[in-house]
Enzyme design. Structure first.
Site, short mmCIF file in Angstrom:
data_model
loop_
_atom_site.label_atom_id
_atom_site.label_comp_id
_atom_site.label_asym_id
_atom_site.label_seq_id
_atom_site.Cartn_x
_atom_site.Cartn_y
_atom_site.Cartn_z
N HIS A 145 -8.22 -2.69 2.65
CA HIS A 145 -7.03 -2.98 1.87
C HIS A 145 -7.05 -2.33 0.49
O HIS A 145 -8.07 -2.24 -0.16
CB HIS A 145 -6.85 -4.50 1.73
CG HIS A 145 -8.00 -5.19 1.05
ND1 HIS A 145 -8.12 -5.30 -0.32
CD2 HIS A 145 -9.11 -5.79 1.57
CE1 HIS A 145 -9.22 -5.96 -0.63
NE2 HIS A 145 -9.85 -6.26 0.50
N ASP A 146 -5.89 -1.83 0.09
CA ASP A 146 -5.64 -1.31 -1.25
C ASP A 146 -6.41 -0.03 -1.56
O ASP A 146 -6.53 0.36 -2.73
CB ASP A 146 -5.95 -2.37 -2.32
CG ASP A 146 -5.21 -3.67 -2.06
OD1 ASP A 146 -3.97 -3.64 -2.08
OD2 ASP A 146 -5.87 -4.70 -1.81
N GLY B 30 -12.56 -2.56 -0.01
CA GLY B 30 -11.26 -2.66 -0.66
C GLY B 30 -11.20 -1.95 -1.99
O GLY B 30 -12.20 -1.82 -2.71
#
Length: 256
Positions: free
Chosen positions: A119-120, A137
């Protein structure tokens, strides 16, 4: 060109020329650009945007919820550019609200089997993640970086452009542009001279980068002192500015 066994939500946006193979699943909020080929047994879900001319191989999982305990199902996105190759069992996850709400992948990248984009993350252009390479992340990977097999990048770490990371490396600090790194925890071990030559760097530019590299990594100077000498002793160039600005702006510190 959608196989009759594929399950494609009627609200998904599928452009002309897209191929979707047997038993693949495409979710409600997915959009897929023209000319993209999705192999068999692929799952694409979430608010995922996929550009044109991509190739996604069997058993990849694209746009699943992030592996983050704070995630509560809020609307976050995964955006993938054009002409990427995503091989078997690759996983790419949506962003999180705390991390900017989006995971972004650029153009012309190669993701080999079992590589992971969490994520991200933000992946640039012409990047290679070899088999089993893993981004935690909030990782940033700049253009033309190569992550060899089974290496792992700690969250919030940045990998500079034209970096080569050796197989099995555990990277916990930022890697400056143009360098090579290896080990647990990874240290910078040299310049990626082969990569620079392949990408058209002139001999004069490479010589300047070598001098800057020696001041930062081999002189024994503190980083601030090395950067000060670079500013005084070396003629500025766009390539050198990338190197210096990256180090100045590093939040985790440079792996030396």
């Amino acid at each position: 060109m959608i196989h009759p066994t594929a399950i494609v939500h009627p609200s998904a946006k599928i452009a002309d020329g897209v191929q979707i193979g047997p038993y693949s699943v495409v979710g409600e909020h997915v959009s897929i650009g023209a000319g993209t080929v999705v192999g068999p047994h692929v799952v694409i879900d979430g608010w995922t945007e996929i550009g044109q001319g991509n190739r996604i191989f069997q058993f990849a999982s694209i746009g699943a919820p992030p592996q983050d305990l704070k995630f509560r199902g809020e609307k976050t996105t995964l955006k993938i550019g054009d002409r990427n190759t995503i091989r078997e069992f690759v996983t790419m996850h949506l962003g999180t609200e705390d991390g900017g709400s989006e995971t972004v992948v650029g153009n012309d990248n190669l993701f080999l089997a079992y590589s992971h984009v969490a994520h991200d993350c933000r992946v640039g252009n012409r990047v290679i993640l070899s088999n089993g390479a893993t981004l935690a992340g909030h990782v940033i990977v700049d253009d033309h970086a190569i992550l060899s097999g089974l290496c792992a990048i700690h969250q919030f770490t940045r990998i500079g452009c034209h970096v080569m990371v050796a197989g099995g490396s555990m990277v916990a600090q930022d890697l400056a542009p143009y360098t090579m790194a290896q080990g647990d925890r990874a240290k910078t071990v040299g310049l990626n001279l082969v990569g620079l030559k392949r990408r058209g760097f002139t001999e004069a530019t490479t010589r300047t980068i070598k001098k800057a590299y020696r001041l930062v990594f081999r002189s024994g100077l503190k980083v601030e002192e090395a950067l000060e000498r670079i500013g005084k002793e070396l003629e500025s160039s766009p390539e050198l500015d990338v190197f210096v600005d990256f180090i100045k702006n590093s939040e985790r510190g440079i792996a030396r």
